[in-house]
Design a protein around this motif. Structure first.
Motif, PDB file in Angstrom:
ATOM      1  N   MET A 194      67.090  13.751 -13.063  1.00 32.25           N
ATOM      2  CA  MET A 194      66.372  12.660 -13.714  1.00 32.25           C
ATOM      3  C   MET A 194      67.365  11.883 -14.547  1.00 32.25           C
ATOM      4  SD  MET A 194      63.020  12.947 -16.136  1.00 32.25           S
ATOM      5  CE  MET A 194      62.092  13.529 -14.732  1.00 32.25           C
ATOM      6  N   PRO A 195      67.378  10.556 -14.437  1.00 29.52           N
ATOM      7  CA  PRO A 195      68.382   9.767 -15.130  1.00 29.52           C
ATOM      8  C   PRO A 195      68.228   9.867 -16.637  1.00 29.52           C
ATOM      9  CG  PRO A 195      67.055   8.416 -13.618  1.00 29.52           C
ATOM     10  CD  PRO A 195      66.473   9.757 -13.642  1.00 29.52           C
ATOM     11  N   SER A 196      69.264  10.312 -17.286  1.00 28.09           N
ATOM     12  CA  SER A 196      69.258  10.389 -18.752  1.00 28.09           C
ATOM     13  C   SER A 196      70.651  10.717 -19.208  1.00 28.09           C
ATOM     14  CB  SER A 196      68.286  11.459 -19.234  1.00 28.09           C
ATOM     15  OG  SER A 196      68.412  11.648 -20.611  1.00 28.09           O
ATOM     16  N   SER A 197      71.032  10.201 -20.368  1.00 24.43           N
ATOM     17  CA  SER A 197      72.342  10.513 -20.914  1.00 24.43           C
ATOM     18  C   SER A 197      72.316  11.813 -21.700  1.00 24.43           C
ATOM     19  CB  SER A 197      72.803   9.370 -21.830  1.00 24.43           C
ATOM     20  OG  SER A 197      71.890   9.221 -22.897  1.00 24.43           O
ATOM     21  N   LEU A 198      71.121  12.392 -21.854  1.00 24.16           N
ATOM     22  CA  LEU A 198      71.002  13.614 -22.634  1.00 24.16           C
ATOM     23  C   LEU A 198      71.566  14.806 -21.876  1.00 24.16           C
ATOM     24  CD1 LEU A 198      67.386  13.168 -23.976  1.00 24.16           C
ATOM     25  CD2 LEU A 198      69.478  12.921 -25.278  1.00 24.16           C
ATOM     26  N   GLN A 199      72.128  15.731 -22.597  1.00 23.34           N
ATOM     27  CA  GLN A 199      72.605  16.974 -22.018  1.00 23.34           C
ATOM     28  C   GLN A 199      71.955  18.132 -22.759  1.00 23.34           C
ATOM     29  OE1 GLN A 199      74.604  17.179 -19.329  1.00 23.34           O
ATOM     30  NE2 GLN A 199      74.550  14.944 -19.213  1.00 23.34           N
ATOM     31  N   LEU A 200      71.669  19.195 -22.040  1.00 23.17           N
ATOM     32  CA  LEU A 200      71.063  20.373 -22.661  1.00 23.17           C
ATOM     33  C   LEU A 200      72.059  20.993 -23.621  1.00 23.17           C
ATOM     34  CD1 LEU A 200      68.651  22.278 -22.726  1.00 23.17           C
ATOM     35  CD2 LEU A 200      69.729  23.600 -20.917  1.00 23.17           C
ATOM     36  N   GLN A 201      71.644  21.141 -24.859  1.00 30.35           N
ATOM     37  CA  GLN A 201      72.535  21.660 -25.878  1.00 30.35           C
ATOM     38  C   GLN A 201      72.387  23.175 -26.005  1.00 30.35           C
ATOM     39  OE1 GLN A 201      71.835  19.707 -29.593  1.00 30.35           O
ATOM     40  NE2 GLN A 201      71.733  17.685 -28.683  1.00 30.35           N
ATOM     41  N   ARG A 202      73.505  23.822 -26.299  1.00 21.76           N
ATOM     42  CA  ARG A 202      73.446  25.239 -26.654  1.00 21.76           C
ATOM     43  C   ARG A 202      73.216  25.310 -28.155  1.00 21.76           C
ATOM     44  NH1 ARG A 202      74.750  29.286 -23.468  1.00 21.76           N
ATOM     45  NH2 ARG A 202      75.576  28.865 -21.398  1.00 21.76           N
ATOM     46  N   GLU A 245      57.667  27.981 -26.799  1.00 23.93           N
ATOM     47  CA  GLU A 245      57.052  26.798 -26.182  1.00 23.93           C
ATOM     48  C   GLU A 245      57.295  26.842 -24.685  1.00 23.93           C
ATOM     49  OE1 GLU A 245      56.953  21.905 -26.459  1.00 23.93           O
ATOM     50  OE2 GLU A 245      57.788  23.092 -28.105  1.00 23.93           O
ATOM     51  N   SER A 246      56.216  26.820 -23.912  1.00 25.59           N
ATOM     52  CA  SER A 246      56.330  26.782 -22.458  1.00 25.59           C
ATOM     53  C   SER A 246      55.580  25.575 -21.929  1.00 25.59           C
ATOM     54  CB  SER A 246      55.787  28.073 -21.839  1.00 25.59           C
ATOM     55  OG  SER A 246      54.408  28.234 -22.118  1.00 25.59           O
ATOM     56  N   TYR A 247      55.957  25.150 -20.732  1.00 27.61           N
ATOM     57  CA  TYR A 247      55.339  23.958 -20.165  1.00 27.61           C
ATOM     58  C   TYR A 247      55.304  24.028 -18.647  1.00 27.61           C
ATOM     59  CZ  TYR A 247      60.133  22.535 -19.140  1.00 27.61           C
ATOM     60  OH  TYR A 247      61.427  22.510 -18.665  1.00 27.61           O
ATOM     61  N   VAL A 248      54.455  23.187 -18.082  1.00 26.99           N
ATOM     62  CA  VAL A 248      54.382  22.947 -16.643  1.00 26.99           C
ATOM     63  C   VAL A 248      54.410  21.446 -16.445  1.00 26.99           C
ATOM     64  CG1 VAL A 248      52.948  23.140 -14.567  1.00 26.99           C
ATOM     65  CG2 VAL A 248      53.052  25.044 -16.190  1.00 26.99           C
ATOM     66  N   VAL A 249      55.112  20.981 -15.417  1.00 28.33           N
ATOM     67  CA  VAL A 249      55.207  19.550 -15.166  1.00 28.33           C
ATOM     68  C   VAL A 249      55.433  19.302 -13.676  1.00 28.33           C
ATOM     69  CG1 VAL A 249      57.707  19.466 -15.582  1.00 28.33           C
ATOM     70  CG2 VAL A 249      56.323  17.406 -15.926  1.00 28.33           C
ATOM     71  N   ASP A 250      54.925  18.169 -13.193  1.00 29.29           N
ATOM     72  CA  ASP A 250      55.198  17.772 -11.816  1.00 29.29           C
ATOM     73  C   ASP A 250      56.668  17.386 -11.678  1.00 29.29           C
ATOM     74  OD1 ASP A 250      52.512  18.094 -11.386  1.00 29.29           O
ATOM     75  OD2 ASP A 250      52.091  15.982 -10.944  1.00 29.29           O
ATOM     76  N   GLU A 306      65.268  21.893 -10.817  1.00 23.63           N
ATOM     77  CA  GLU A 306      66.309  22.149 -11.812  1.00 23.63           C
ATOM     78  C   GLU A 306      66.568  20.917 -12.674  1.00 23.63           C
ATOM     79  OE1 GLU A 306      66.491  22.914  -8.588  1.00 23.63           O
ATOM     80  OE2 GLU A 306      66.330  25.107  -8.776  1.00 23.63           O
ATOM     81  N   GLU A 307      66.593  19.736 -12.053  1.00 27.81           N
ATOM     82  CA  GLU A 307      66.803  18.503 -12.805  1.00 27.81           C
ATOM     83  C   GLU A 307      65.641  18.245 -13.761  1.00 27.81           C
ATOM     84  OE1 GLU A 307      69.386  15.939  -9.523  1.00 27.81           O
ATOM     85  OE2 GLU A 307      67.190  15.915  -9.486  1.00 27.81           O
ATOM     86  N   THR A 308      64.429  18.494 -13.279  1.00 23.31           N
ATOM     87  CA  THR A 308      63.246  18.266 -14.110  1.00 23.31           C
ATOM     88  C   THR A 308      63.239  19.196 -15.310  1.00 23.31           C
ATOM     89  OG1 THR A 308      62.010  17.598 -12.135  1.00 23.31           O
ATOM     90  CG2 THR A 308      60.729  18.150 -14.093  1.00 23.31           C
ATOM     91  N   CYS A 309      63.507  20.475 -15.075  1.00 22.01           N
ATOM     92  CA  CYS A 309      63.556  21.442 -16.182  1.00 22.01           C
ATOM     93  C   CYS A 309      64.717  21.135 -17.117  1.00 22.01           C
ATOM     94  CB  CYS A 309      63.684  22.866 -15.639  1.00 22.01           C
ATOM     95  SG  CYS A 309      62.113  23.647 -15.253  1.00 22.01           S
ATOM     96  N   GLY A 310      65.848  20.711 -16.555  1.00 25.41           N
ATOM     97  CA  GLY A 310      66.997  20.406 -17.392  1.00 25.41           C
ATOM     98  C   GLY A 310      66.686  19.309 -18.391  1.00 25.41           C
TER      99      GLY A 310
END
Length: 205
Positions: free
Chosen positions: A1-9, A165-170, A178-182
């Protein structure tokens, strides 16, 4: 998914990826039951057990906070004002209801995200068990059928709080699970990190 955000540790934050352990067929579609993370108290496990289709994704983010559960809950249960700790939100106002279950809020997000606005319904608000859940029911964004549940419980030492916090998404067309969860995990993780900072500052005043 297009975004400049990165998953942070982020220290004391963990992310649990989907665990495709149990499958069943529903209306000729294979559905997967996502079990909750190990070690959760029995009374909240069912909140983090999700059934998803092959076109959906799910994940769980866990944050430990050095603050009592009463302080953390006072922040997170405020459906009318999520921008207190969700810094990707520019503004929010309730468009239906009074903050009880069934209320709707319209959220506008900051620029730079693949979204403009989101209409969200409060699905769960359990003051005694410290559970809140909402679902996205409209707006201009790509996270269709997003639904989330957040629970709080005390740490083993009894003087801190564990936020789950848990979620479900299309999964949007053209994207992978993987991209969606990321992308979603990035947002949730940053929100919970912000929540931890605010709650810990209030505790240490």
């Amino acid at each position: 998914m297009p975004s400049s955000l990165q998953l942070q540790r982020i220290y004391n934050t963990t992310t649990t990826n989907t665990d495709y352990s149990y499958q069943k067929r529903s209306n000729n579609n294979v559905c997967t039951i996502i079990p909750p993370p190990l070690g959760l108290p029995e009374n909240i496990k069912h909140h983090h057990t999700h059934m998803i289709t092959s076109k959906q994704s799910s994940s769980t983010v866990i944050q430990t906070i050095s603050a009592p559960i009463s302080i953390v809950w006072s922040i997170i249960r405020n459906f009318e004002n999520p921008q207190i700790y969700k810094h990707f939100i520019k503004s929010c106002h309730v468009i239906h209801g009074d903050g009880a279950v069934g209320s709707l809020r319209e959220v506008h997000v900051i620029s730079g995200l693949p979204a403009v606005s989101s209409i969200e319904r409060l699905d769960i608000l359990d003051e005694e068990c410290h559970v809140i859940g909402f679902s996205v029911v409209g707006g201009d964004h790509r996270l269709n059928n997003y639904r989330s549940v957040t629970t709080l419980h005390t740490t083993d030492t009894g003087n801190g709080t564990v936020v789950v916090e848990s979620y479900v998404v299309d999964v949007p067309e053209g994207n992978t699970k993987e991209e969606t969860c990321g992308f979603a995990n990035t947002i949730v993780t940053c929100n919970l990190h912000s929540l931890a900072k605010i709650a810990e500052n209030l505790t240490n005043k």
